[in-house]
Design a protein around this motif. Structure first.
Motif, PDB file in Angstrom:
ATOM      1  N   SER A  78     -34.596  48.918 138.781  1.00 28.34           N
ATOM      2  CA  SER A  78     -33.375  48.287 138.306  1.00 28.34           C
ATOM      3  C   SER A  78     -33.601  46.786 138.242  1.00 28.34           C
ATOM      4  O   SER A  78     -34.100  46.182 139.192  1.00 28.34           O
ATOM      5  CB  SER A  78     -32.222  48.594 139.256  1.00 28.34           C
ATOM      6  OG  SER A  78     -31.035  47.994 138.800  1.00 28.34           O
ATOM      7  N   ARG A 116     -24.599  51.237 142.755  1.00 26.46           N
ATOM      8  CA  ARG A 116     -24.292  50.575 141.484  1.00 26.46           C
ATOM      9  C   ARG A 116     -25.534  50.206 140.676  1.00 26.46           C
ATOM     10  O   ARG A 116     -25.399  49.665 139.576  1.00 26.46           O
ATOM     11  CB  ARG A 116     -23.496  49.305 141.735  1.00 26.46           C
ATOM     12  CG  ARG A 116     -22.132  49.563 142.310  1.00 26.46           C
ATOM     13  CD  ARG A 116     -21.357  48.287 142.342  1.00 26.46           C
ATOM     14  NE  ARG A 116     -20.239  48.395 143.272  1.00 26.46           N
ATOM     15  CZ  ARG A 116     -19.533  47.378 143.681  1.00 26.46           C
ATOM     16  NH1 ARG A 116     -19.817  46.167 143.262  1.00 26.46           N
ATOM     17  NH2 ARG A 116     -18.536  47.544 144.518  1.00 26.46           N
ATOM     18  N   THR A 118     -28.396  50.309 138.160  1.00 25.10           N
ATOM     19  CA  THR A 118     -28.610  51.055 136.917  1.00 25.10           C
ATOM     20  C   THR A 118     -30.099  51.054 136.590  1.00 25.10           C
ATOM     21  O   THR A 118     -30.776  50.042 136.790  1.00 25.10           O
ATOM     22  CB  THR A 118     -27.837  50.415 135.750  1.00 25.10           C
ATOM     23  OG1 THR A 118     -28.235  49.052 135.611  1.00 25.10           O
ATOM     24  CG2 THR A 118     -26.344  50.487 135.990  1.00 25.10           C
TER      25      THR A 118
END
Length: 157
Positions: A78, A116, A118
């Protein structure tokens, strides 16, 4: 859950591996952006039995070799906007800034925002096209500047 924080620089990165509660599994170490360096990181990540997520700042293009090889090997990666990371780090009372401290902050960010994060999606085609367009633009501007200088020289004569 294990968070790998990578502070990317030109040609090298500083890596820190951390578990929840601030437990540092691997203290910050330097990794060169060579095939051997990145593959040694892949082996280190593969040696853990828990879920591992790699977090790094989006640094323009310096992070692309590392990210592309890690994604190719099936590792969750990420990238975090550098402004968001700066805001996260500004919560700390101490304002020290070194690559080692940054890698610890990035690994800590990965643990804090674990749900959270991504996954990175490589914009390889877009990146190549933008690179080609940028080269063409710089060549055109260079020709224009040379023509203006030539015109100026002719007018002076």
């Amino acid at each position: 859950m294990i968070s790998v924080g990578i502070d990317v620089s030109k040609g090298k990165s500083t890596v820190c591996v951390m578990k929840p509660g601030g437990e540092v599994l691997e203290p910050p170490f330097e990794m060169l952006h060579t095939m051997e360096g990145i593959l040694s990181l892949v082996r280190l990540i593969g040696s853990y039995t828990e879920e591992v997520r790699v977090v790094l700042e989006d640094t323009g293009h310096y992070h692309l070799p590392v990210v592309s090889l890690l994604v190719e090997k099936g590792i969750f990666v990420s990238t975090v906007n550098d402004l968001r990371m700066k805001k996260y780090c500004s919560q700390d009372i101490r304002r020290a800034k070194t690559d080692r401290i940054d890698s610890i902050h990035i690994a800590s960010y990965g643990l804090t925002y674990w749900n959270r994060l991504t996954p990175f999606l490589p914009p390889i085609d877009v990146y190549r096209e933008l690179k080609l367009l940028a080269r063409q633009y710089y060549q055109t501007v260079s020709i224009l500047v040379k023509a203006k200088v030539n015109l100026s020289n002719l007018l002076d004569q």
